[in-house]
Design a protein around this motif. Structure first.
Motif, PDB file in Angstrom:
ATOM      1  N   GLU A  39      32.216 -17.138  14.414  1.00 28.26           N
ATOM      2  CA  GLU A  39      33.021 -16.148  13.708  1.00 28.26           C
ATOM      3  C   GLU A  39      32.569 -14.732  14.008  1.00 28.26           C
ATOM      4  N   LEU A  40      31.337 -14.558  14.421  1.00 26.13           N
ATOM      5  CA  LEU A  40      30.755 -13.246  14.636  1.00 26.13           C
ATOM      6  C   LEU A  40      30.430 -13.041  16.110  1.00 26.13           C
ATOM      7  N   SER A  41      30.653 -11.850  16.592  1.00 23.40           N
ATOM      8  CA  SER A  41      30.277 -11.541  17.970  1.00 23.40           C
ATOM      9  C   SER A  41      28.764 -11.339  18.036  1.00 23.40           C
ATOM     10  N   ASP A  42      28.233 -11.386  19.240  1.00 22.49           N
ATOM     11  CA  ASP A  42      26.800 -11.125  19.409  1.00 22.49           C
ATOM     12  C   ASP A  42      26.438  -9.740  18.880  1.00 22.49           C
ATOM     13  N   ALA A  43      27.308  -8.759  19.120  1.00 23.16           N
ATOM     14  CA  ALA A  43      27.038  -7.395  18.653  1.00 23.16           C
ATOM     15  C   ALA A  43      26.994  -7.335  17.125  1.00 23.16           C
ATOM     16  N   GLU A  44      27.902  -8.071  16.455  1.00 24.25           N
ATOM     17  CA  GLU A  44      27.907  -8.099  14.988  1.00 24.25           C
ATOM     18  C   GLU A  44      26.633  -8.750  14.454  1.00 24.25           C
ATOM     19  N   ILE A  45      26.236  -9.841  15.073  1.00 19.52           N
ATOM     20  CA  ILE A  45      25.007 -10.536  14.654  1.00 19.52           C
ATOM     21  C   ILE A  45      23.807  -9.617  14.836  1.00 19.52           C
ATOM     22  N   ASP A  46      23.740  -8.928  15.974  1.00 14.82           N
ATOM     23  CA  ASP A  46      22.640  -7.991  16.218  1.00 14.82           C
ATOM     24  C   ASP A  46      22.599  -6.899  15.161  1.00 14.82           C
ATOM     25  N   ARG A  47      23.768  -6.336  14.814  1.00  9.16           N
ATOM     26  CA  ARG A  47      23.806  -5.268  13.805  1.00  9.16           C
ATOM     27  C   ARG A  47      23.331  -5.778  12.446  1.00  9.16           C
ATOM     28  N   ILE A  48      23.721  -6.985  12.078  1.00  5.83           N
ATOM     29  CA  ILE A  48      23.301  -7.551  10.792  1.00  5.83           C
ATOM     30  C   ILE A  48      21.787  -7.734  10.751  1.00  5.83           C
ATOM     31  N   PHE A  49      21.236  -8.392  11.784  1.00 11.08           N
ATOM     32  CA  PHE A  49      19.796  -8.644  11.777  1.00 11.08           C
ATOM     33  C   PHE A  49      18.995  -7.354  11.883  1.00 11.08           C
ATOM     34  N   GLN A  50      19.459  -6.407  12.685  1.00  7.58           N
ATOM     35  CA  GLN A  50      18.750  -5.126  12.788  1.00  7.58           C
ATOM     36  C   GLN A  50      18.784  -4.382  11.458  1.00  7.58           C
ATOM     37  N   ALA A  51      19.920  -4.424  10.790  1.00  9.50           N
ATOM     38  CA  ALA A  51      20.038  -3.744   9.494  1.00  9.50           C
ATOM     39  C   ALA A  51      19.116  -4.374   8.461  1.00  9.50           C
ATOM     40  N   LEU A  52      19.070  -5.690   8.425  1.00  5.62           N
ATOM     41  CA  LEU A  52      18.271  -6.387   7.418  1.00  5.62           C
ATOM     42  C   LEU A  52      16.793  -6.492   7.776  1.00  5.62           C
ATOM     43  N   ALA A  53      16.420  -6.058   8.973  1.00 10.19           N
ATOM     44  CA  ALA A  53      15.020  -6.126   9.398  1.00 10.19           C
ATOM     45  C   ALA A  53      14.146  -5.095   8.682  1.00 10.19           C
ATOM     46  N   ASP A  54      14.764  -4.115   8.067  1.00 10.44           N
ATOM     47  CA  ASP A  54      14.023  -3.044   7.422  1.00 10.44           C
ATOM     48  C   ASP A  54      14.018  -3.234   5.899  1.00 10.44           C
ATOM     49  N   ALA A  55      12.840  -3.145   5.295  1.00 13.74           N
ATOM     50  CA  ALA A  55      12.703  -3.375   3.850  1.00 13.74           C
ATOM     51  C   ALA A  55      13.492  -2.358   3.027  1.00 13.74           C
ATOM     52  N   THR A  56      13.506  -1.111   3.444  1.00  9.42           N
ATOM     53  CA  THR A  56      14.261  -0.099   2.704  1.00  9.42           C
ATOM     54  C   THR A  56      15.748  -0.422   2.730  1.00  9.42           C
ATOM     55  N   ARG A  57      16.264  -0.821   3.882  1.00 13.05           N
ATOM     56  CA  ARG A  57      17.687  -1.152   3.971  1.00 13.05           C
ATOM     57  C   ARG A  57      18.018  -2.383   3.125  1.00 13.05           C
ATOM     58  N   ARG A  58      17.128  -3.381   3.128  1.00 19.00           N
ATOM     59  CA  ARG A  58      17.375  -4.544   2.266  1.00 19.00           C
ATOM     60  C   ARG A  58      17.434  -4.116   0.810  1.00 19.00           C
ATOM     61  N   ASP A  59      16.562  -3.187   0.420  1.00 19.26           N
ATOM     62  CA  ASP A  59      16.566  -2.723  -0.962  1.00 19.26           C
ATOM     63  C   ASP A  59      17.817  -1.904  -1.265  1.00 19.26           C
ATOM     64  N   ILE A  60      18.278  -1.104  -0.324  1.00 21.71           N
ATOM     65  CA  ILE A  60      19.513  -0.341  -0.524  1.00 21.71           C
ATOM     66  C   ILE A  60      20.682  -1.294  -0.748  1.00 21.71           C
ATOM     67  N   VAL A  61      20.744  -2.362   0.021  1.00 22.97           N
ATOM     68  CA  VAL A  61      21.803  -3.362  -0.177  1.00 22.97           C
ATOM     69  C   VAL A  61      21.694  -3.936  -1.587  1.00 22.97           C
ATOM     70  N   ARG A  62      20.490  -4.284  -1.995  1.00 21.51           N
ATOM     71  CA  ARG A  62      20.277  -4.842  -3.335  1.00 21.51           C
ATOM     72  C   ARG A  62      20.741  -3.856  -4.400  1.00 21.51           C
ATOM     73  N   GLN A  63      20.337  -2.592  -4.250  1.00 20.75           N
ATOM     74  CA  GLN A  63      20.730  -1.558  -5.211  1.00 20.75           C
ATOM     75  C   GLN A  63      22.248  -1.411  -5.269  1.00 20.75           C
ATOM     76  N   ALA A  64      22.887  -1.405  -4.106  1.00 25.34           N
ATOM     77  CA  ALA A  64      24.341  -1.217  -4.041  1.00 25.34           C
ATOM     78  C   ALA A  64      25.089  -2.426  -4.596  1.00 25.34           C
TER      79      ALA A  64
END
Length: 113
Positions: free
Chosen positions: A5-30
């Motif tokens: 369902e996801l392109s390689d580029a989409e998968i890369d963007r998801i994992f890169q985004a979630l690789a950072d603790a601050t970004r994971r916390d921003i998602v949680r906050q949002a």
């Protein structure tokens, strides 16, 4: 399979985004409640611009969305994108469990033979 369902580029963007603790916390906050970028920035010991960059990475990965409300940019968590990421991880987990099972079967056959 969700991976298809996801392109390689989409998968890369998801994992890169979630690789950072601050970004994971921003998602949680949002996900807890919609917040302006300014409100989010108050949670972190970094500049407003740095938080904005983190939000931009999350937005490119579709993990959050932003909307204009007056002069503010309001950040919303995207639960569907997170469900897709979870299904993706589940699919990879199934793939590796299947491979581990096959290795076990091969080793059992070698012990018998």
């Amino acid at each position: 399979m969700v991976v298809l369902e996801l392109s390689d580029a989409e998968i890369d963007r998801i994992f890169q985004a979630l690789a950072d603790a601050t970004r994971r916390d921003i998602v949680r906050q949002a996900l807890l409640r919609e917040q302006s970028v300014s409100e989010l920035a108050r949670h972190y010991e970094m500049s407003f611009a740095a938080v904005q960059k983190h939000v931009a990475v999350l937005e490119r990965a579709a993990l959050v969305t932003k909307e204009w409300r007056g002069r503010e940019r309001i950040v919303h968590g995207n639960p569907e994108a997170l469900r897709r990421a979870a299904r993706l991880l589940d699919a990879y987990g199934e793939l590796w469990r299947g491979r581990a099972d096959r290795i076990g079967d091969i080793l059992s056959e070698q012990e018998k033979g």
